[in-house]
Design a protein around this motif. Sequence first.
Motif, PDB file in Angstrom:
ATOM      1  N   LEU A 128       0.831  -1.198   0.000  1.00  0.00           N
ATOM      2  CA  LEU A 128       0.000   0.000   0.000  1.00  0.00           C
ATOM      3  C   LEU A 128       0.869   1.253   0.000  1.00  0.00           C
ATOM      4  CD1 LEU A 128      -2.852  -1.055   2.441  1.00  0.00           C
ATOM      5  CD2 LEU A 128      -3.119  -0.314   0.064  1.00  0.00           C
ATOM      6  N   LEU A 129       1.928   1.214   0.801  1.00  0.00           N
ATOM      7  CA  LEU A 129       2.832   2.360   0.855  1.00  0.00           C
ATOM      8  C   LEU A 129       3.423   2.652  -0.529  1.00  0.00           C
ATOM      9  CD1 LEU A 129       4.818   2.050   4.191  1.00  0.00           C
ATOM     10  CD2 LEU A 129       2.933   3.569   3.603  1.00  0.00           C
ATOM     11  N   ALA A 130       3.822   1.595  -1.192  1.00  0.00           N
ATOM     12  CA  ALA A 130       4.429   1.776  -2.519  1.00  0.00           C
ATOM     13  C   ALA A 130       3.428   2.422  -3.471  1.00  0.00           C
ATOM     14  CB  ALA A 130       4.889   0.422  -3.059  1.00  0.00           C
ATOM     15  N   ARG A 131       2.203   1.949  -3.417  1.00  0.00           N
ATOM     16  CA  ARG A 131       1.205   2.508  -4.329  1.00  0.00           C
ATOM     17  C   ARG A 131       0.870   3.949  -3.970  1.00  0.00           C
ATOM     18  NH1 ARG A 131      -3.779  -1.122  -5.302  1.00  0.00           N
ATOM     19  NH2 ARG A 131      -3.504  -2.138  -3.276  1.00  0.00           N
ATOM     20  N   LEU A 132       0.875   4.238  -2.668  1.00  0.00           N
ATOM     21  CA  LEU A 132       0.655   5.618  -2.250  1.00  0.00           C
ATOM     22  C   LEU A 132       1.806   6.510  -2.714  1.00  0.00           C
ATOM     23  CD1 LEU A 132      -0.853   5.106   1.313  1.00  0.00           C
ATOM     24  CD2 LEU A 132      -1.842   6.555  -0.454  1.00  0.00           C
ATOM     25  N   ASP A 133       3.027   5.967  -2.616  1.00  0.00           N
ATOM     26  CA  ASP A 133       4.202   6.720  -3.069  1.00  0.00           C
ATOM     27  C   ASP A 133       4.022   7.176  -4.512  1.00  0.00           C
ATOM     28  OD1 ASP A 133       5.820   6.856  -0.841  1.00  0.00           O
ATOM     29  OD2 ASP A 133       6.706   4.884  -1.170  1.00  0.00           O
ATOM     30  N   GLU A 134       3.581   6.244  -5.321  1.00  0.00           N
ATOM     31  CA  GLU A 134       3.367   6.564  -6.732  1.00  0.00           C
ATOM     32  C   GLU A 134       2.425   7.744  -6.904  1.00  0.00           C
ATOM     33  OE1 GLU A 134       2.020   3.475  -9.379  1.00  0.00           O
ATOM     34  OE2 GLU A 134       3.475   2.069  -8.499  1.00  0.00           O
ATOM     35  N   VAL A 135       1.298   7.683  -6.198  1.00  0.00           N
ATOM     36  CA  VAL A 135       0.299   8.747  -6.338  1.00  0.00           C
ATOM     37  C   VAL A 135       0.878  10.086  -5.903  1.00  0.00           C
ATOM     38  CG1 VAL A 135      -1.959   9.579  -5.611  1.00  0.00           C
ATOM     39  CG2 VAL A 135      -1.587   7.138  -5.979  1.00  0.00           C
ATOM     40  N   VAL A 136       1.540  10.083  -4.760  1.00  0.00           N
ATOM     41  CA  VAL A 136       2.049  11.335  -4.207  1.00  0.00           C
ATOM     42  C   VAL A 136       3.139  11.924  -5.100  1.00  0.00           C
ATOM     43  CG1 VAL A 136       3.245  12.380  -2.250  1.00  0.00           C
ATOM     44  CG2 VAL A 136       1.461  10.682  -1.859  1.00  0.00           C
ATOM     45  N   ALA A 137       3.953  11.030  -5.690  1.00  0.00           N
ATOM     46  CA  ALA A 137       5.041  11.509  -6.545  1.00  0.00           C
ATOM     47  C   ALA A 137       4.512  11.964  -7.898  1.00  0.00           C
ATOM     48  CB  ALA A 137       6.089  10.414  -6.721  1.00  0.00           C
ATOM     49  N   GLY A 138       3.419  11.348  -8.330  1.00  0.00           N
ATOM     50  CA  GLY A 138       2.899  11.609  -9.665  1.00  0.00           C
ATOM     51  C   GLY A 138       2.245  12.966  -9.800  1.00  0.00           C
ATOM     52  N   PRO A 139       1.657  13.208 -10.974  1.00  0.00           N
ATOM     53  CA  PRO A 139       0.988  14.499 -11.218  1.00  0.00           C
ATOM     54  C   PRO A 139      -0.298  14.600 -10.384  1.00  0.00           C
ATOM     55  CG  PRO A 139       0.583  12.968 -13.021  1.00  0.00           C
ATOM     56  CD  PRO A 139       1.551  12.286 -12.109  1.00  0.00           C
ATOM     57  N   LEU A 140      -0.510  15.770  -9.826  1.00  0.00           N
ATOM     58  CA  LEU A 140      -1.688  15.957  -8.984  1.00  0.00           C
ATOM     59  C   LEU A 140      -2.717  16.851  -9.679  1.00  0.00           C
ATOM     60  CD1 LEU A 140      -0.198  16.371  -5.391  1.00  0.00           C
ATOM     61  CD2 LEU A 140      -1.261  14.376  -6.423  1.00  0.00           C
ATOM     62  N   ALA A 141      -2.836  16.647 -10.981  1.00  0.00           N
ATOM     63  CA  ALA A 141      -3.805  17.461 -11.718  1.00  0.00           C
ATOM     64  C   ALA A 141      -5.135  16.749 -11.767  1.00  0.00           C
ATOM     65  CB  ALA A 141      -3.284  17.709 -13.142  1.00  0.00           C
ATOM     66  N   GLY A 142      -6.180  17.502 -11.578  1.00  0.00           N
ATOM     67  CA  GLY A 142      -7.521  16.919 -11.625  1.00  0.00           C
ATOM     68  C   GLY A 142      -7.805  16.098 -10.386  1.00  0.00           C
ATOM     69  N   PRO A 143      -9.069  15.765 -10.182  1.00  0.00           N
ATOM     70  CA  PRO A 143      -9.481  15.068  -8.962  1.00  0.00           C
ATOM     71  C   PRO A 143      -9.084  13.596  -8.949  1.00  0.00           C
ATOM     72  CG  PRO A 143     -11.351  15.388 -10.425  1.00  0.00           C
ATOM     73  CD  PRO A 143     -10.181  16.045 -11.088  1.00  0.00           C
ATOM     74  N   ASP A 144      -8.691  13.046 -10.109  1.00  0.00           N
ATOM     75  CA  ASP A 144      -8.401  11.612 -10.172  1.00  0.00           C
ATOM     76  C   ASP A 144      -7.347  11.192  -9.171  1.00  0.00           C
ATOM     77  OD1 ASP A 144     -10.115  11.898 -12.204  1.00  0.00           O
ATOM     78  OD2 ASP A 144      -8.958  10.722 -13.663  1.00  0.00           O
ATOM     79  N   ALA A 145      -6.242  11.882  -9.185  1.00  0.00           N
ATOM     80  CA  ALA A 145      -5.129  11.518  -8.310  1.00  0.00           C
ATOM     81  C   ALA A 145      -5.569  11.566  -6.856  1.00  0.00           C
ATOM     82  CB  ALA A 145      -3.954  12.459  -8.538  1.00  0.00           C
ATOM     83  N   PHE A 146      -6.352  12.573  -6.514  1.00  0.00           N
ATOM     84  CA  PHE A 146      -6.787  12.715  -5.125  1.00  0.00           C
ATOM     85  C   PHE A 146      -7.753  11.588  -4.743  1.00  0.00           C
ATOM     86  CE2 PHE A 146      -5.418  17.012  -6.191  1.00  0.00           C
ATOM     87  CZ  PHE A 146      -4.578  17.254  -5.126  1.00  0.00           C
TER      88      PHE A 146
END
Lengths: 262, 262
Positions: A128-146
């Motif tokens: 789970l941490l690894a997958r969260l890392d990806e999201v946090v590191a990735g682009p935070l544009a639009g509501p999808d990432a959030f």
Amino acid sequence: MAGTASPEAAPETVRPREDRGASQSVRAQLALRELLLSGEIAPGARLSELAIVERIGVSRTPVRAALTLLAEEGLVEPIPSGGFAARAFSEQDVRDSIELRGTLEGLAVRLAAERGISALAARTLQDLLARLDEVVAGPLAGPDAFERYIALNAEWHREITGLAGSRVVERQIERVMALPFASPSAFVMAQAQTGEARRILTLAQDQHHAVVEAILQREGARAEALMREHSRLASRNLANAARSRQAMAQVPGGALIRLRPV
Amino acid sequence: MAGTASPEAAPETVRPREDRGASQSVRAQLALRELLLSGEIAPGARLSELAIVERIGVSRTPVRAALTLLAEEGLVEPIPSGGFAARAFSEQDVRDSIELRGTLEGLAVRLAAERGISALAARTLQDLLARLDEVVAGPLAGPDAFERYIALNAEWHREITGLAGSRVVERQIERVMALPFASPSAFVMAQAQTGEARRILTLAQDQHHAVVEAILQREGARAEALMREHSRLASRNLANAARSRQAMAQVPGGALIRLRPV
DNA sequence: CAGCGCATTGATGTATACATGACATCGGAA
DNA sequence: TTCCGATGTCATGTATACATCAATGCGCTG
């Protein structure tokens, strides 16, 4: 499991999808909760059973059951003379709820650290941490990432909650989180618009890592302290969100919160 | 507020005194809880609504309401196929419940210390402490002194619980204490027979004093730590009581506890 | 003789009828 | 005009009737 006296095909009340197979009581509970959280039923308003019956399309019995359960959850409170009223929450109530969650999650991780966790649980957490890392590191544009962050975050917290292997503790945490604004991701969306979003997500995720490390190292006190501090991130976000009505609209159950205490 | 269809004078079911003015639902809840705690309904047993109706002397509707509430409290658990079963608790469950109470009471006193308490509340606490002092210092012969201690102790803990001025926290603590063996005085009676009684009461009372002092000095962390440790006295008493069946009989809800885990 | 399928029984979930209490409105008296 | 009381209406709490579903036991078949 139902005794529909078949009132000639329900009077076309909207069925929000997942209602399909559920029992009438569950249906009533979900529908009522939705009405309350969205603010369609204003905080403080008295809830007439018959009015709800007409609105939801189930008979009084399940409505009654739903009201009882929602009262236990705290979304609704009993009126001395009988019946229930939609409950309003102060900003202080919300802060306390968050502190409460932090304290209980802290207990859970301390116990987990002291008692040790299974290799499987450890792997799940790391994953789970690894997958969260990806999201946090990735682009935070639009509501999808959030939204993805919220889903993963919720899963991580659920996992943490069960880690102590204590039904009693787990139940209690569930009870606190019945108040939607006490949930771990309650204020993520409210922060999404601000420039702070990435910074806060980064901090939160670092705390996630630290908590897992502490549990694995069997450092109970550290895990507990970290988990508490982690919840205070939500408190901070609350303080920010409370300044703007628009931000509060993004918070689940935000409609129940009276900002300027009545 | 009642619709007795007047079933020609209830069939002579026993009315345990306080039932008089209460509603049927409350009556059912109290009676059922009593049946469960006394062990008359064995842990694990399925609870048939009709059987309860005959036993308590109220109709299915209030019985159902009572079952729902008791399920929320955790004394009863829903069966997947429908209905409820009396719940059994492991020794671990009891320990966790006590730890939970300690943690939540710890939160309450920390908040109280941080936020400060009213002069009135301070006086009330001091007064309770003085009266507890008397009991602990006095003769501990016969159950009277212990019953008095239990009453005062319960009052002290109730006062402490409300001190934070947080409805949310207070509610949550109430929820935990719905499990009777989690209550602060659950194991006092079990210890009354042993020679340890005076020593343990002395320790507990000293902790009471220390907690109040910490709150007044606004030492939140200290108050919290003390309160937690205070609850662990109960855990120790549990460990002792668990060795003897006779001692467990003195514990409220002791019948629900499966000593050798199933 | 064992295993599977079906029917029957009993329970729960739901709907509704009824009685009691609370609240609001209206009328009368000071 | 205002305050008090009585009455009527409404909503809740309770009891019970009904429909559906799960579990159990029996009979049939392989």
